[in-house]
Motif scaffolding. Structure first.
Motif, PDB file in Angstrom:
ATOM      1  N   UNK A 280     -11.850  -1.710  10.840  1.00 18.47           N
ATOM      2  CA  UNK A 280     -13.119  -1.274  10.281  1.00 18.47           C
ATOM      3  C   UNK A 280     -12.813  -0.488   9.009  1.00 18.47           C
ATOM      4  N   UNK A 281     -13.766   0.327   8.567  1.00 19.70           N
ATOM      5  CA  UNK A 281     -13.615   1.005   7.279  1.00 19.70           C
ATOM      6  C   UNK A 281     -12.432   1.970   7.271  1.00 19.70           C
ATOM      7  N   UNK A 282     -12.159   2.611   8.402  1.00 19.84           N
ATOM      8  CA  UNK A 282     -11.024   3.528   8.477  1.00 19.84           C
ATOM      9  C   UNK A 282      -9.730   2.781   8.780  1.00 19.84           C
ATOM     10  N   UNK A 283      -9.766   1.929   9.776  1.00 17.44           N
ATOM     11  CA  UNK A 283      -8.545   1.278  10.245  1.00 17.44           C
ATOM     12  C   UNK A 283      -7.857   0.465   9.168  1.00 17.44           C
ATOM     13  N   UNK A 284      -8.616  -0.091   8.233  1.00 14.94           N
ATOM     14  CA  UNK A 284      -8.001  -0.925   7.204  1.00 14.94           C
ATOM     15  C   UNK A 284      -7.047  -0.122   6.329  1.00 14.94           C
ATOM     16  N   UNK A 285      -7.247   1.201   6.270  1.00 16.47           N
ATOM     17  CA  UNK A 285      -6.341   2.053   5.493  1.00 16.47           C
ATOM     18  C   UNK A 285      -5.207   2.617   6.340  1.00 16.47           C
ATOM     19  N   UNK A 286      -5.102   2.154   7.598  1.00 14.47           N
ATOM     20  CA  UNK A 286      -4.010   2.603   8.450  1.00 14.47           C
ATOM     21  C   UNK A 286      -3.173   1.480   9.007  1.00 14.47           C
ATOM     22  N   UNK A 287      -3.671   0.248   8.937  1.00 12.49           N
ATOM     23  CA  UNK A 287      -2.964  -0.853   9.594  1.00 12.49           C
ATOM     24  C   UNK A 287      -1.732  -1.295   8.813  1.00 12.49           C
ATOM     25  N   UNK A 288      -0.730  -1.755   9.569  1.00  5.57           N
ATOM     26  CA  UNK A 288       0.477  -2.297   8.954  1.00  5.57           C
ATOM     27  C   UNK A 288       0.152  -3.545   8.129  1.00  5.57           C
ATOM     28  N   UNK A 289      -0.768  -4.357   8.637  1.00  4.15           N
ATOM     29  CA  UNK A 289      -1.099  -5.595   7.927  1.00  4.15           C
ATOM     30  C   UNK A 289      -1.591  -5.308   6.505  1.00  4.15           C
ATOM     31  N   UNK A 290      -2.574  -4.432   6.394  1.00  3.34           N
ATOM     32  CA  UNK A 290      -3.094  -4.117   5.071  1.00  3.34           C
ATOM     33  C   UNK A 290      -2.040  -3.428   4.218  1.00  3.34           C
ATOM     34  N   UNK A 291      -1.267  -2.545   4.825  1.00  2.42           N
ATOM     35  CA  UNK A 291      -0.234  -1.842   4.065  1.00  2.42           C
ATOM     36  C   UNK A 291       0.763  -2.828   3.446  1.00  2.42           C
ATOM     37  N   UNK A 292       1.125  -3.859   4.193  1.00  2.49           N
ATOM     38  CA  UNK A 292       2.058  -4.854   3.645  1.00  2.49           C
ATOM     39  C   UNK A 292       1.380  -5.708   2.571  1.00  2.49           C
ATOM     40  N   UNK A 293       0.081  -5.944   2.716  1.00  7.53           N
ATOM     41  CA  UNK A 293      -0.638  -6.634   1.643  1.00  7.53           C
ATOM     42  C   UNK A 293      -0.620  -5.798   0.360  1.00  7.53           C
ATOM     43  N   UNK A 297       0.871  -6.708  -3.322  1.00  5.01           N
ATOM     44  CA  UNK A 297       0.087  -6.589  -4.554  1.00  5.01           C
ATOM     45  C   UNK A 297       0.844  -5.790  -5.609  1.00  5.01           C
ATOM     46  N   UNK A 298       1.581  -4.783  -5.162  1.00  2.90           N
ATOM     47  CA  UNK A 298       2.348  -3.966  -6.096  1.00  2.90           C
ATOM     48  C   UNK A 298       3.585  -4.689  -6.601  1.00  2.90           C
ATOM     49  N   UNK A 299       4.201  -5.514  -5.759  1.00  2.18           N
ATOM     50  CA  UNK A 299       5.446  -6.192  -6.111  1.00  2.18           C
ATOM     51  C   UNK A 299       5.401  -7.637  -5.636  1.00  2.18           C
ATOM     52  N   UNK A 300       4.602  -8.478  -6.287  1.00  3.49           N
ATOM     53  CA  UNK A 300       4.456  -9.866  -5.832  1.00  3.49           C
ATOM     54  C   UNK A 300       5.722 -10.693  -5.986  1.00  3.49           C
ATOM     55  N   UNK A 301       6.650 -10.236  -6.780  1.00  2.91           N
ATOM     56  CA  UNK A 301       7.893 -10.981  -6.966  1.00  2.91           C
ATOM     57  C   UNK A 301       8.822 -10.858  -5.764  1.00  2.91           C
ATOM     58  N   UNK A 302       8.609  -9.854  -4.938  1.00  2.00           N
ATOM     59  CA  UNK A 302       9.451  -9.633  -3.753  1.00  2.00           C
ATOM     60  C   UNK A 302       8.553  -9.430  -2.534  1.00  2.00           C
ATOM     61  N   UNK A 303       7.866 -10.477  -2.107  1.00  2.00           N
ATOM     62  CA  UNK A 303       6.875 -10.319  -1.038  1.00  2.00           C
ATOM     63  C   UNK A 303       7.509 -10.017   0.315  1.00  2.00           C
ATOM     64  N   UNK A 304       6.778  -9.262   1.129  1.00  2.00           N
ATOM     65  CA  UNK A 304       7.160  -9.028   2.514  1.00  2.00           C
ATOM     66  C   UNK A 304       6.225  -9.855   3.390  1.00  2.00           C
ATOM     67  N   UNK A 305       6.684 -10.185   4.584  1.00  2.00           N
ATOM     68  CA  UNK A 305       5.870 -10.972   5.498  1.00  2.00           C
ATOM     69  C   UNK A 305       4.796 -10.085   6.122  1.00  2.00           C
ATOM     70  N   UNK A 306       3.558 -10.508   6.028  1.00  2.00           N
ATOM     71  CA  UNK A 306       2.451  -9.769   6.632  1.00  2.00           C
ATOM     72  C   UNK A 306       2.256 -10.283   8.053  1.00  2.00           C
ATOM     73  N   UNK A 307       2.484  -9.448   9.064  1.00  2.00           N
ATOM     74  CA  UNK A 307       2.382  -9.936  10.440  1.00  2.00           C
ATOM     75  C   UNK A 307       0.929 -10.177  10.834  1.00  2.00           C
ATOM     76  N   UNK A 308       0.723 -11.155  11.712  1.00  2.00           N
ATOM     77  CA  UNK A 308      -0.578 -11.294  12.361  1.00  2.00           C
ATOM     78  C   UNK A 308      -0.451 -10.625  13.710  1.00  2.00           C
ATOM     79  N   UNK A 309      -1.116  -9.501  13.877  1.00  2.00           N
ATOM     80  CA  UNK A 309      -1.020  -8.725  15.099  1.00  2.00           C
ATOM     81  C   UNK A 309      -2.355  -8.044  15.365  1.00  2.00           C
TER      82      UNK A 309
END
Length: 316
Positions: A280-293, A297-309
């Motif tokens: 939700x509005x709060x959780x999106x700023x705490x989840x690992x998934x969004x954090x890896x996205x 975005x900051x370093x698209x040349x060296x992407x990390x895998x975004x987990x589906x969890x």
């Protein structure tokens, strides 16, 4: 009455801190090779409770010099009611552990009030908050030697910085602008009734949240954000990350505005790649998934895998 309200706010912070309590943080100034990462929206609250007004370990190191791998400092811009600690407990250690110089400010705390109100930001007029952001970015640039910074914002922190870019000389000082739960069209965007309400009361100071009316479509601030017919600034690389379950940015598509010719914009909805994400509005700023996205975005040349969890609402 005022003392009672202060006590209630402190008690609320304490209760949320107990929910998020994890490994003990280092004391201010204490170095450690790797900071513990806790993907939980409330992860920063225990530190604010134990170090009122302090900086999260790893944040605001004014001796940090950007590396060739990460040449721009990252400035974290919290949402309404947040602070440099309480909004970014998941992000400061993640970014610092990966070699970024990371900075966070508390903007828009109402003046003249004691703690914990000093840790409740985003309450003042957004033009005042934007001036605070402007001074902070200039300080970051001066200390780091970097020509530009990257911004990562949540909620109001995705919206107010545009005033800085468009009206306070921020253009040319920001390279990437990553928005978590953005509200470019305002909350209620697309609804003629909400637009009419914004036009009528958008400039009226609201109790405790003086500038919140500025996030209504049709408000004077909203019109300034959209000056030139777009919320974007050419030359800045934008990434918008939204959730379908956002209960404050309604509809969530208010934050998924496509770019026009010459504007570089990438729009992401977290559920498009994982139905188990109930942010939700709060959780999106705490989840690992969004954090890896955000990392990508900051370093698209060296992407990390975004987990589906599974991502629960509220905490992330």
């Amino acid at each position: 009455m005022r003392k009672l309200f202060v006590a209630l706010c402190a008690a609320l912070l304490a209760a949320l801190g107990a929910m998020a309590a994890g490994p003990a943080d280092a004391a201010p100034g204490q170095s450690q090779e790797r900071l513990p990462e806790d993907y939980n929206f409330f992860a920063g609250i225990p530190y604010e409770l134990s170090h009122p007004g302090g900086d999260l370990p790893g944040a605001n190191d004014w001796n940090c010099k950007p590396s060739p791998e990460h040449p721009r400092p990252v400035v974290l811009v919290h949402g309404t009611g947040g602070a440099k600690t309480t909004n970014w407990g998941a992000y400061v250690p993640m970014l610092r552990n990966r070699g970024y110089c990371v900075y966070a400010l508390t903007y828009g705390a109402l003046p003249g009030l004691p703690w914990p109100f000093t840790a409740i930001g985003g309450m003042d007029r957004q033009d005042i908050s934007a001036k605070q952001l402007s001074r902070f970015v200039d300080k970051v640039r001066a200390s780091s030697g970097a020509e530009t910074v990257d911004l990562v914002g949540h909620s109001q922190g995705t919206y107010m910085p545009t005033y800085y870019l468009k009206h306070l000389g921020g253009k040319g000082k920001v390279t990437k602008y990553v928005s978590i739960a953005p509200l470019w069209r305002g909350t209620g965007g697309g609804d003629p009734t909400m637009t009419a309400i914004g036009e009528a009361i958008g400039a009226v100071p609201m109790p405790f949240c003086v500038g919140c009316g500025g996030m209504l479509p049709g408000s004077p601030m909203h019109k300034k954000i959209w000056s030139g017919g777009s919320p974007y600034v050419k030359g800045v690389d934008y990434t918008n990350i939204s959730t379908r379950y956002d209960e404050l940015v309604v509809p969530y598509t208010s934050g998924q505005v496509p770019g026009r010719t010459g504007e570089k914009v990438k729009n992401i909805v977290v559920q498009d790649t994982c139905a188990q994400d109930y942010s939700d509005h709060l959780a999106i700023a705490g989840s690992r998934r969004t954090a890896y996205m955000v990392l990508n975005a900051l370093d698209p040349e060296n992407p990390v895998k975004v987990p589906c969890e599974f991502v629960p609402p509220f905490t992330g």
